[in-house]
Design a protein around this motif. Sequence first.
Motif, PDB file in Angstrom:
ATOM      1  N   ILE A 118       0.852  -1.187   0.000  1.00  0.00           N
ATOM      2  CA  ILE A 118       0.000   0.000   0.000  1.00  0.00           C
ATOM      3  C   ILE A 118       0.886   1.235   0.000  1.00  0.00           C
ATOM      4  CG2 ILE A 118      -1.936  -1.112   1.204  1.00  0.00           C
ATOM      5  CD1 ILE A 118      -1.034   0.274   3.760  1.00  0.00           C
ATOM      6  N   THR A 119       0.318   2.350  -0.380  1.00  0.00           N
ATOM      7  CA  THR A 119       1.048   3.615  -0.363  1.00  0.00           C
ATOM      8  C   THR A 119       0.800   4.323   0.962  1.00  0.00           C
ATOM      9  OG1 THR A 119      -0.791   4.904  -1.251  1.00  0.00           O
ATOM     10  CG2 THR A 119       0.688   3.821  -2.847  1.00  0.00           C
ATOM     11  N   PRO A 120       1.656   5.267   1.336  1.00  0.00           N
ATOM     12  CA  PRO A 120       1.394   6.043   2.555  1.00  0.00           C
ATOM     13  C   PRO A 120       0.046   6.754   2.510  1.00  0.00           C
ATOM     14  CG  PRO A 120       3.659   6.348   1.866  1.00  0.00           C
ATOM     15  CD  PRO A 120       2.987   5.568   0.766  1.00  0.00           C
ATOM     16  N   GLU A 121      -0.375   7.181   1.321  1.00  0.00           N
ATOM     17  CA  GLU A 121      -1.662   7.850   1.193  1.00  0.00           C
ATOM     18  C   GLU A 121      -2.804   6.876   1.490  1.00  0.00           C
ATOM     19  OE1 GLU A 121       1.447  10.023  -0.577  1.00  0.00           O
ATOM     20  OE2 GLU A 121       0.790   7.991  -1.061  1.00  0.00           O
ATOM     21  N   GLU A 122      -2.693   5.637   0.989  1.00  0.00           N
ATOM     22  CA  GLU A 122      -3.703   4.621   1.268  1.00  0.00           C
ATOM     23  C   GLU A 122      -3.702   4.230   2.741  1.00  0.00           C
ATOM     24  OE1 GLU A 122      -3.753   2.283  -3.047  1.00  0.00           O
ATOM     25  OE2 GLU A 122      -2.289   1.740  -1.500  1.00  0.00           O
ATOM     26  N   ALA A 123      -2.516   4.271   3.346  1.00  0.00           N
ATOM     27  CA  ALA A 123      -2.399   3.882   4.753  1.00  0.00           C
ATOM     28  C   ALA A 123      -3.215   4.789   5.664  1.00  0.00           C
ATOM     29  CB  ALA A 123      -0.933   3.904   5.176  1.00  0.00           C
ATOM     30  N   ALA A 124      -3.384   6.040   5.255  1.00  0.00           N
ATOM     31  CA  ALA A 124      -4.127   6.992   6.085  1.00  0.00           C
ATOM     32  C   ALA A 124      -5.580   6.568   6.283  1.00  0.00           C
ATOM     33  CB  ALA A 124      -4.069   8.384   5.458  1.00  0.00           C
ATOM     34  N   TYR A 125      -6.085   5.726   5.374  1.00  0.00           N
ATOM     35  CA  TYR A 125      -7.484   5.303   5.454  1.00  0.00           C
ATOM     36  C   TYR A 125      -7.614   3.811   5.760  1.00  0.00           C
ATOM     37  CZ  TYR A 125      -7.992   9.789   3.136  1.00  0.00           C
ATOM     38  OH  TYR A 125      -7.918  11.130   2.825  1.00  0.00           O
ATOM     39  N   SER A 126      -6.527   3.179   6.153  1.00  0.00           N
ATOM     40  CA  SER A 126      -6.542   1.739   6.402  1.00  0.00           C
ATOM     41  C   SER A 126      -7.258   1.404   7.706  1.00  0.00           C
ATOM     42  CB  SER A 126      -5.107   1.203   6.461  1.00  0.00           C
ATOM     43  OG  SER A 126      -5.088  -0.142   6.873  1.00  0.00           O
ATOM     44  N   SER A 127      -7.867   0.226   7.741  1.00  0.00           N
ATOM     45  CA  SER A 127      -8.507  -0.262   8.968  1.00  0.00           C
ATOM     46  C   SER A 127      -7.511  -0.962   9.886  1.00  0.00           C
ATOM     47  CB  SER A 127      -9.640  -1.228   8.608  1.00  0.00           C
ATOM     48  OG  SER A 127      -9.123  -2.335   7.880  1.00  0.00           O
ATOM     49  N   ASN A 128      -6.249  -1.084   9.443  1.00  0.00           N
ATOM     50  CA  ASN A 128      -5.216  -1.774  10.236  1.00  0.00           C
ATOM     51  C   ASN A 128      -4.330  -0.816  11.011  1.00  0.00           C
ATOM     52  OD1 ASN A 128      -6.024  -4.303   9.297  1.00  0.00           O
ATOM     53  ND2 ASN A 128      -4.691  -4.158   7.490  1.00  0.00           N
ATOM     54  N   LYS A 129      -4.785   0.418  11.202  1.00  0.00           N
ATOM     55  CA  LYS A 129      -3.917   1.445  11.785  1.00  0.00           C
ATOM     56  C   LYS A 129      -3.370   1.080  13.157  1.00  0.00           C
ATOM     57  CE  LYS A 129      -4.691   5.996   9.849  1.00  0.00           C
ATOM     58  NZ  LYS A 129      -5.177   7.358  10.114  1.00  0.00           N
ATOM     59  N   ASN A 130      -4.137   0.411  13.976  1.00  0.00           N
ATOM     60  CA  ASN A 130      -3.758   0.242  15.377  1.00  0.00           C
ATOM     61  C   ASN A 130      -3.185  -1.129  15.695  1.00  0.00           C
ATOM     62  OD1 ASN A 130      -6.670   2.061  15.610  1.00  0.00           O
ATOM     63  ND2 ASN A 130      -4.743   2.932  16.281  1.00  0.00           N
ATOM     64  N   LEU A 131      -2.760  -1.872  14.666  1.00  0.00           N
ATOM     65  CA  LEU A 131      -2.183  -3.200  14.883  1.00  0.00           C
ATOM     66  C   LEU A 131      -0.668  -3.076  14.979  1.00  0.00           C
ATOM     67  CD1 LEU A 131      -4.347  -5.302  12.386  1.00  0.00           C
ATOM     68  CD2 LEU A 131      -4.655  -5.023  14.858  1.00  0.00           C
ATOM     69  N   VAL A 132      -0.145  -3.109  16.200  1.00  0.00           N
ATOM     70  CA  VAL A 132       1.297  -2.966  16.395  1.00  0.00           C
ATOM     71  C   VAL A 132       1.979  -4.327  16.356  1.00  0.00           C
ATOM     72  CG1 VAL A 132       1.059  -0.841  17.708  1.00  0.00           C
ATOM     73  CG2 VAL A 132       1.095  -3.028  18.915  1.00  0.00           C
ATOM     74  N   THR A 133       3.229  -4.331  15.923  1.00  0.00           N
ATOM     75  CA  THR A 133       4.005  -5.570  15.865  1.00  0.00           C
ATOM     76  C   THR A 133       4.966  -5.710  17.040  1.00  0.00           C
ATOM     77  OG1 THR A 133       5.590  -4.448  14.409  1.00  0.00           O
ATOM     78  CG2 THR A 133       3.850  -5.748  13.360  1.00  0.00           C
ATOM     79  N   ARG A 134       5.111  -4.667  17.824  1.00  0.00           N
ATOM     80  CA  ARG A 134       5.896  -4.724  19.065  1.00  0.00           C
ATOM     81  C   ARG A 134       5.169  -3.928  20.132  1.00  0.00           C
ATOM     82  NH1 ARG A 134      12.183  -3.165  17.550  1.00  0.00           N
ATOM     83  NH2 ARG A 134      12.235  -4.149  15.482  1.00  0.00           N
ATOM     84  N   ALA A 135       5.231  -4.408  21.370  1.00  0.00           N
ATOM     85  CA  ALA A 135       4.678  -3.662  22.500  1.00  0.00           C
ATOM     86  C   ALA A 135       5.392  -4.104  23.765  1.00  0.00           C
ATOM     87  CB  ALA A 135       3.171  -3.886  22.626  1.00  0.00           C
ATOM     88  N   VAL A 136       5.444  -3.241  24.735  1.00  0.00           N
ATOM     89  CA  VAL A 136       6.064  -3.556  26.024  1.00  0.00           C
ATOM     90  C   VAL A 136       5.049  -4.304  26.882  1.00  0.00           C
ATOM     91  CG1 VAL A 136       7.137  -2.605  28.091  1.00  0.00           C
ATOM     92  CG2 VAL A 136       7.490  -1.477  25.877  1.00  0.00           C
ATOM     93  N   GLY A 137       5.473  -5.456  27.436  1.00  0.00           N
ATOM     94  CA  GLY A 137       4.664  -6.180  28.393  1.00  0.00           C
ATOM     95  C   GLY A 137       3.859  -7.339  27.848  1.00  0.00           C
ATOM     96  N   VAL A 138       3.811  -7.517  26.525  1.00  0.00           N
ATOM     97  CA  VAL A 138       2.981  -8.582  25.967  1.00  0.00           C
ATOM     98  C   VAL A 138       3.741  -9.907  25.850  1.00  0.00           C
ATOM     99  CG1 VAL A 138       1.497  -6.982  24.745  1.00  0.00           C
ATOM    100  CG2 VAL A 138       3.493  -7.908  23.587  1.00  0.00           C
TER     101      VAL A 138
END
Length: 265
Positions: free
Chosen positions: A153-173
Motif C-alpha cells: 500500500i502507499t502512505p496515502e492509502e495507509a491513512a485510510y486503512s482499517s489496520n492502523k492500530n495493529l502494532v508488531t511490538r509492545a512492552v509487556g505482551v
Amino acid sequence: MILEFFSATDVGRARDNNEDSVALDEAAGLAVLADGMGGYNAGEVASQMLTSFICTELGRWLKDAGREARAGEVKRAMDICVDNANRAIFNAANTNPKYAGMGTTLVLGAFRPEGLLLGHVGDSRGYRLRAGRLAQITRDHSLLQEQIDAGLITPEEAAYSSNKNLVTRAVGVEDTVLMELHLHEVQVGDVYLFCSDGLSDMVDDDSIANLLHGNPALPDAARTLINAANDRGGRDNIALILARAEGRQRTEGRGWWPFGRRGGH
C-alpha cells in the motif's frame, strides 16, 4: 545548550478513561511517553507502570552517572531499564486476570551531550522540527508500516486503512521486548515532539509542522495540537511531550536542563 520541556495528555472525545501516560525527569534530561492497551483499565495500568518505572529507575541512574557517561553506557542502561519494566508488566498481566493481555507502546528520550538517544516500541512517534521542516525520526512498529515497506500500500492509502492500530511490538505482551534505539544530533532551535497515535492519526504531518512553527511557546503548541486532534474527531487519547533546544544559558526556572559538556559555555 539547554532544553525546555512541556508535556500534556487529553482523554479525547471518544474514550472515558485515559490509557496514555507521560513522565519527565528534567534534571536527567529524560522524557517518557506510553500508550497502553488492554481490557478494562489494563492499558492505563500498563502505561503508568512503564512511565513511572523508567522515569524513577533510569532517571536515578542518569543523575548518578552524570554527563560524563558514554553514549554506549547510557544505551545499555536504557535497554536494561526497559527490559526490567517489560518483565514487571508481563508478570502483572500473567498473575492478575484483570490485567491479562495488557501492554503499551513506548517513546523514550534521553538528552545527552552527544545528542538525543531515542528509543521506541510500537506506533507512538518521535518527530523533530528543524528550520521549519518536520521529520519523523521513529519508524512505526506496526502491520501498516510493514505493508508500506513491502510496497503493498502507499502512505496515502495507509491513512485510510482499517489496520492502523495493529502494532508488531509492545512492552509487556511477551517476556522480552526489543526497543529500537538511535542517536540523533541536537541543534540549537530544534523542537522535538513525542506523541501517541491519538495525535498522529488525527493530525497529518504538514499540519503538525505548521502548528509547531506557528506556536513557539511550548504550552501554546501543546494546547493547539490537542485541540486540532479533538477538532478532527478525537477518536483516541492524546499524549505529547515537547522539548526545545536553546543556545543560551539560563540558571533559574523549571523546565531547563543544561546538557553542554562540562566546562563549556
